[in-house]
Design an enzyme around this catalytic site. Structure first.
Site, PDB file in Angstrom:
ATOM      1  N   GLY A  11     -58.587  -7.593  40.499  1.00 27.79           N
ATOM      2  CA  GLY A  11     -57.507  -6.632  40.228  1.00 27.79           C
ATOM      3  C   GLY A  11     -57.169  -6.716  38.757  1.00 27.79           C
ATOM      4  N   VAL A  14     -52.737  -3.788  34.704  1.00 27.30           N
ATOM      5  CA  VAL A  14     -51.998  -4.420  33.600  1.00 27.30           C
ATOM      6  C   VAL A  14     -51.760  -5.911  33.840  1.00 27.30           C
ATOM      7  CG1 VAL A  14     -49.865  -4.342  32.282  1.00 27.30           C
ATOM      8  CG2 VAL A  14     -50.876  -2.226  33.111  1.00 27.30           C
ATOM      9  N   SER A 130     -43.526 -14.034  37.328  1.00 24.21           N
ATOM     10  CA  SER A 130     -42.454 -13.243  36.714  1.00 24.21           C
ATOM     11  C   SER A 130     -42.611 -13.178  35.211  1.00 24.21           C
ATOM     12  CB  SER A 130     -41.100 -13.865  37.044  1.00 24.21           C
ATOM     13  OG  SER A 130     -40.094 -13.161  36.354  1.00 24.21           O
ATOM     14  N   LYS A 184     -39.352 -15.817  44.213  1.00 24.42           N
ATOM     15  CA  LYS A 184     -39.560 -14.727  43.238  1.00 24.42           C
ATOM     16  C   LYS A 184     -38.710 -13.513  43.616  1.00 24.42           C
ATOM     17  CE  LYS A 184     -41.596 -12.114  40.067  1.00 24.42           C
ATOM     18  NZ  LYS A 184     -41.598 -10.756  40.533  1.00 24.42           N
ATOM     19  N   HIS A 187     -35.196 -14.218  42.702  1.00 20.79           N
ATOM     20  CA  HIS A 187     -35.146 -14.097  41.239  1.00 20.79           C
ATOM     21  C   HIS A 187     -34.946 -12.635  40.839  1.00 20.79           C
ATOM     22  CE1 HIS A 187     -37.273 -12.724  37.640  1.00 20.79           C
ATOM     23  NE2 HIS A 187     -36.881 -13.841  37.055  1.00 20.79           N
ATOM     24  N   ASN A 188     -35.726 -11.750  41.438  1.00 19.69           N
ATOM     25  CA  ASN A 188     -35.611 -10.339  41.086  1.00 19.69           C
ATOM     26  C   ASN A 188     -34.250  -9.776  41.480  1.00 19.69           C
ATOM     27  OD1 ASN A 188     -38.306 -10.705  40.441  1.00 19.69           O
ATOM     28  ND2 ASN A 188     -38.878  -8.668  41.129  1.00 19.69           N
ATOM     29  N   GLU A 191     -31.867 -10.794  38.977  1.00 22.02           N
ATOM     30  CA  GLU A 191     -32.116  -9.964  37.782  1.00 22.02           C
ATOM     31  C   GLU A 191     -31.376  -8.617  37.897  1.00 22.02           C
ATOM     32  OE1 GLU A 191     -36.371  -9.629  36.923  1.00 22.02           O
ATOM     33  OE2 GLU A 191     -36.061  -7.494  36.614  1.00 22.02           O
TER      34      GLU A 191
HETATM   35  P1  ATR Z   1     -50.175  -3.410  37.803  1.00 20.73           P
HETATM   36  O1  ATR Z   1     -50.774  -4.713  37.427  1.00 20.73           O
HETATM   37  O2  ATR Z   1     -50.391  -2.369  36.738  1.00 20.73           O
HETATM   38  O3  ATR Z   1     -48.751  -3.520  38.275  1.00 20.73           O
HETATM   39  P2  ATR Z   1     -50.780  -2.574  40.546  1.00 20.73           P
HETATM   40  O4  ATR Z   1     -50.408  -1.132  40.684  1.00 20.73           O
HETATM   41  O5  ATR Z   1     -49.905  -3.589  41.170  1.00 20.73           O
HETATM   42  O6  ATR Z   1     -51.063  -2.875  39.026  1.00 20.73           O
HETATM   43  O7  ATR Z   1     -52.256  -2.785  41.138  1.00 20.73           O
HETATM   44  C1  ATR Z   1     -53.331  -2.023  40.683  1.00 20.73           C
HETATM   45  C2  ATR Z   1     -54.589  -2.806  40.963  1.00 20.73           C
HETATM   46  O8  ATR Z   1     -54.766  -2.913  42.378  1.00 20.73           O
HETATM   47  C3  ATR Z   1     -55.836  -2.119  40.427  1.00 20.73           C
HETATM   48  O9  ATR Z   1     -56.674  -3.126  39.927  1.00 20.73           O
HETATM   49  C4  ATR Z   1     -56.404  -1.463  41.665  1.00 20.73           C
HETATM   50  O10 ATR Z   1     -57.789  -1.244  41.617  1.00 20.73           O
HETATM   51  P3  ATR Z   1     -58.370   0.095  40.925  1.00 20.73           P
HETATM   52  O11 ATR Z   1     -58.413  -0.180  39.458  1.00 20.73           O
HETATM   53  O12 ATR Z   1     -59.738   0.243  41.502  1.00 20.73           O
HETATM   54  O13 ATR Z   1     -57.456   1.215  41.297  1.00 20.73           O
HETATM   55  C5  ATR Z   1     -56.093  -2.514  42.693  1.00 20.73           C
HETATM   56  N1  ATR Z   1     -56.137  -2.029  44.069  1.00 20.73           N
HETATM   57  C6  ATR Z   1     -55.196  -1.326  44.720  1.00 20.73           C
HETATM   58  N2  ATR Z   1     -55.596  -1.059  45.987  1.00 20.73           N
HETATM   59  C7  ATR Z   1     -56.809  -1.638  46.135  1.00 20.73           C
HETATM   60  C8  ATR Z   1     -57.744  -1.742  47.217  1.00 20.73           C
HETATM   61  N3  ATR Z   1     -57.467  -1.190  48.407  1.00 20.73           N
HETATM   62  N4  ATR Z   1     -58.896  -2.407  46.997  1.00 20.73           N
HETATM   63  C9  ATR Z   1     -59.158  -2.940  45.803  1.00 20.73           C
HETATM   64  N5  ATR Z   1     -58.326  -2.902  44.746  1.00 20.73           N
HETATM   65  C10 ATR Z   1     -57.164  -2.254  44.909  1.00 20.73           C
END
Ligand code: ATR
Length: 475
Positions: A11, A14, A130, A184, A187-188, A191
């Protein structure tokens, strides 16, 4: 592919990519995988020079690139995304390997996933991370829930990337299964309450004392060098000093006054309701954000009663004295809101069998996370002085602070009420404080009502036992 990565991140949005970079910068060889390959490629292209990354296109290759026992940190969207990824990774792992969910999971889901993975001989760790994207990159606060055995492997990894305050990493093993994500979540919630209280202080200084955003910014800078010293006070000063480039107006005046939320505050309040712990400060903060976003209701009420802006009372004669009263009221309300948060931690620990170390939690919140503050040292000290402390409100350091703030706090809440400036956070904190101090509460009357309409019975002050009045006959 030879197995040479000590840790892997799945994943790479960001949070995930920043955490992966943090790991690599701290000397770890980091395996990388993302469902959409472009994110992996982009990360390696932009930041490959920062450390040793092992990118894979296929999840099986990613797993094969990890040394055993494998440690896979999952940083994907909470909920179904996490389930999908955890299940897919678990299929490829071997007994003794570990999956760490570093996302914002609901702690109940973490408990469920722990059971499922442990049944397969795998370790599952729920780690609350966090500090947002900046923290993930430069040093977050990491709240770990999992087995002792899992933390033996994971501890050195998370402690190497966490924020450090006074030589102590802001990462710790807090308890089993959902403990990290529970802490966590609270914590939020805290916050949310902190931000609401600061917002109320700003509203009072702006609309009762009649000060400008830039003047209030300077006041916050001053407050940040005293007992309110915290990241949130510091950034509030920056926000208030900001001028909108296109209009020349104070930035805060061009922002639509409808606060968003992603759900962790709501989770905290929902969980607190189940636990029966009154986190009224957090609840008021969540409700205040909700009220701000109910534009139609606000329009209807404003149309019916007329719009209020500013204050309906004159500017105080001694503005400096009023500013100091607001500072004290803010500090007092903050103490109550933290006391409520820690009460909730204790209630959660009791229900779920976690032996949470409250002083340690305050310690790892001192750096990396959004509520980082000097004030947390006082909480650690309070629990160090009395590990069995029932309420932070009874710790000598906070008794002294609340006694010192008492008159100012009441003055500010009453001025706010008379002025038409809403201070649900300040008022809820004061009500919670007074509620706990009262020798007799009207709960006695409520018990009488319950006994009358529902035969719910009542207990007496002068005798043991459970009683019921035959109301129809005795009335
Ligand atoms: P952020 O770090 O920006 O808060 P997030 O919205 O919490 O991100 O998670 C996004 C991540 O979850 C991405 O890496 C997404 O993969 P893609 O880049 O392919 O979209 C991943 N993600 C979400 N659902 C997924 C799934 N079903 N299988 C694999 N990865 C998934």
């Amino acid at each position: 592919m030879s197995a040479r990565a000590g840790v892997g991140v799945v994943g790479l949005a960001v949070m995930g990519s920043n955490l992966a970079r943090n790991l690599a910068r701290n000397g770890h060889t980091v395996a990388l995988w993302n469902r959409t390959q472009e994110k992996t490629t982009a990360l390696v292209e932009a930041h490959g020079h920062e450390g040793d990354f092992v990118p894979s296109e296929e999840l099986a290759d990613f797993v094969a690139s990890l040394t055993t026992p494998r440690c896979v940190i999952v940083m994907v969207q909470a909920g179904p995304g996490t389930d999908a990824v955890v299940d897919a990774v678990a299929e490829l792992l071997e007994p003794g390997d570990m999956v760490v969910d570093g996302g914002n999971a609901l702690f109940g889901d973490t408990i469920r996933r722990t059971e499922a993975l442990e049944a397969k001989g795998l370790h599952f760790v729920g780690a609350g991370v966090s500090g947002g994207e900046e923290g993930a990159l430069n040093g977050p606060s990491i709240m770990v829930g999992g087995s002792d055995e899992a933390y033996e492997t994971l501890g050195p990894i998370v402690e190497s990337i966490a924020a450090v305050v006074d030589g102590t990493p802001c990462a710790a093993h807090l308890g089993t299964d959902g403990a990290g994500h529970f802490v966590k979540m609270v914590h939020n919630g805290i916050e949310y309450a902190d931000m609401q209280l600061i917002g109320e202080a700003y509203d009072l200084l702006r609309n009762v004392a009649g000060l400008s955003p830039s003047a209030i910014s300077e006041i916050f800078v001053g407050w940040n060098s005293g007992e309110l010293d915290s990241f949130l006070i510091e950034i509030t000063a920056d926000v208030l000093a900001q001028v909108d480039a296109s209009t020349g107006q104070p930035f805060v005046d061009v922002v639509l006054d409808q606060a968003g939320m992603k759900g962790t505050g709501t989770w905290t309040v929902q969980t607190a309701l189940t636990l029966g712990t009154p986190v009224s400060g957090i609840a008021e903060a969540v409700f205040a954000r909700a009220l701000s976003s109910h534009r139609e209701t606000r329009d209807a009420v404003q149309a019916a009663y007329g719009t209020t802006s500013g204050s309906t009372v004159p500017v105080p004669d001694d503005v400096d004295a009023f500013v100091e009263q607001v500072r004290r009221a803010l500090y007092a309300s903050k103490i109550v809101s933290y006391a409520q948060g820690f009460d909730m931690l204790a209630a959660g620990a009791l229900l779920h069998g976690w032996s949470l170390d409250m002083g340690q939690i305050a310690t790892i919140w001192r750096g990396g996370c959004i509520i980082r503050a000097r004030f947390l040292d006082r909480i650690t000290e309070a629990y160090a002085a009395d590990p069995a402390l029932v309420s932070l409100l009874s710790a000598p350091v906070f008794v002294e602070a609340l006694q010192g703030a008492d008159a100012a706090w009441r003055q500010v809440v009453s001025t706010a009420a008379l002025s038409g400036v809403p201070t649900p956070g300040f008022a809820a904190a004061l009500a919670a404080f007074d509620g706990s101090r009262r020798d007799r509460l009207p709960a006695a009357l409520v018990q009488g009502q319950r006994d009358l309409f529902g035969a719910h019975t009542y207990r007496r002050v002068d005798r043991e036992g459970t009683f019921h009045v035959m109301w129809g006959e005795d009335r």
